[in-house]
Design an enzyme around this catalytic site. Structure first.
Site, PDB file in Angstrom:
ATOM      1  CB  SER A  85      -0.773 -24.533   9.476  1.00 50.25           C
ATOM      2  OG  SER A  85      -0.259 -24.278   8.206  1.00 50.25           O
ATOM      3  CD  GLU A 112      -5.486 -18.421   6.986  1.00 43.91           C
ATOM      4  OE1 GLU A 112      -4.747 -19.402   6.753  1.00 43.91           O
ATOM      5  OE2 GLU A 112      -6.205 -18.348   7.992  1.00 43.91           O
ATOM      6  CG  HIS A 156      -1.606 -19.456   8.092  1.00 44.98           C
ATOM      7  ND1 HIS A 156      -2.558 -20.382   7.713  1.00 44.98           N
ATOM      8  CD2 HIS A 156      -0.511 -20.178   8.442  1.00 44.98           C
ATOM      9  CE1 HIS A 156      -2.066 -21.600   7.816  1.00 44.98           C
ATOM     10  NE2 HIS A 156      -0.830 -21.506   8.268  1.00 44.98           N
TER      11      HIS A 156
END
Length: 300
Positions: free
Chosen positions: A148, A238, A268
């Site tokens: 991320s 996502e 995610h």
């Protein structure tokens, strides 16, 4: 190892993240909540965690099995540049250490809003350089990985190392990398984990009034040429899926070696659940295997 059914894990995670990543949740409370949930993510057997400092920041050196390793991975955790910690990502780092057969260095880089951009990038670059200067590695023995925001930071770190220091990391492992935090064109406002109301607040805290197209902040806008072999994972449902696909296209256009895996049934950074979800465990195995192969020629 006993795994849980994917629907059960997804249902519980969805409820948890709706609270933890609420846009109005104070940052200290969100950090405490995420840390409190981290013990549910267990460590693999024979994990050794050694505390140390890198670039003046807390860090952990994590190995599984043999503790002496000639190769390493600098791991940069996710959390929107405002959340995440050694506790939240220790399990994922340990599973990656097992699969990559390397020492994984998990870095507690500075977070916003207390320390906005470029603090985190400076910490990551300095930590990588310290692994070379103080810990005896060469650049071809050290990969960078992250998820991320940490995935975006991994890409930005590699670019800064190459451009500013002529240091070329061995490989990149990017899990659902947030490579354009300034973008406001997401096709939907939430997935199982991320919601745009929270992520926009986090991005603004990290940028702190700067240029949203700065490639150090948003590496999707960076030059991709000369980057090392890269593996990219993302779930197809996502919020970040479109920008990750765009990143992969740019990497391939720049002749970067890329392995791209899309997960129709995972959310995610499901990799965090490697200790309880078979599909997540398999994803970490692929990620670690790619990094292991990239680092293989340095082993004895």
């Amino acid at each position: 190892m006993v795994f849980l059914p994917r629907p059960l894990v997804a249902a519980n995670l969805g409820a948890f993240y709706r609270v933890a990543l609420h846009a109005k949740m104070p940052v200290p409370a969100a950090r405490a909540l995420l840390d409190a949930g981290s013990p549910l993510q267990r460590l693999p057997r024979d994990t050794v965690v050694r505390e140390l400092t890198l670039a003046g920041r807390r860090a952990e050196r994590i190995t599984v099995g043999a503790s002496e390793r000639r190769t390493a991975v600098l791991y940069l955790h996710g959390g929107g540049y405002t959340l995440g910690s050694l506790a939240t990502h220790r399990s994922l780092a340990a599973y990656l250490a097992r699969e990559s057969e390397s020492a994984v260095y998990l870095l507690d880089y500075r977070l916003a809003p207390e320390n906005p951009y470029p603090a985190g990038l400076e910490d990551a670059v300095d930590a990588y350089l310290e692994l070379l200067v103080e810990h005896g590695y060469t650049a071809d023995q050290v990969a960078i990985a992250g998820d991320s925001a940490g995935g975006g930071l991994s890409l930005a770190t590699a670019r800064r190392l190459i451009d500013a220091h002529d240091v070329h990391p061995a490989a990149l492992g990017l899990i659902a990398p947030w490579v354009d935090p300034g973008a406001r064109d997401a096709p939907k406002d939430r997935d199982l984990v991320v919601n745009t109301a929270w992520s926009f607040v986090a991005a603004e805290a990290y940028l702190d009034g700067g240029d949203p197209t700065d490639p150090g902040f948003a590496p999707l806008h960076a030059d991709m040429e000369g980057l090392p072999p890269t593996i990219v994972h993302v779930g197809t449902s996502e919020v970040l899926y479109p920008q990750v696909v765009e990143l992969v296209g740019k990497l391939r256009a720049a002749d970067v070696t890329v392995r791209f895996t899309e997960y129709p049934k995972l959310w995610h950074v499901a990799h965090l659940q490697a200790s309880i979800l078979r599909e997540a465990n398999d994803a970490v195995r692929e990620l670690g295997g790619f990094l292991r192969e990239a680092l293989e020629r340095t082993r004895v």
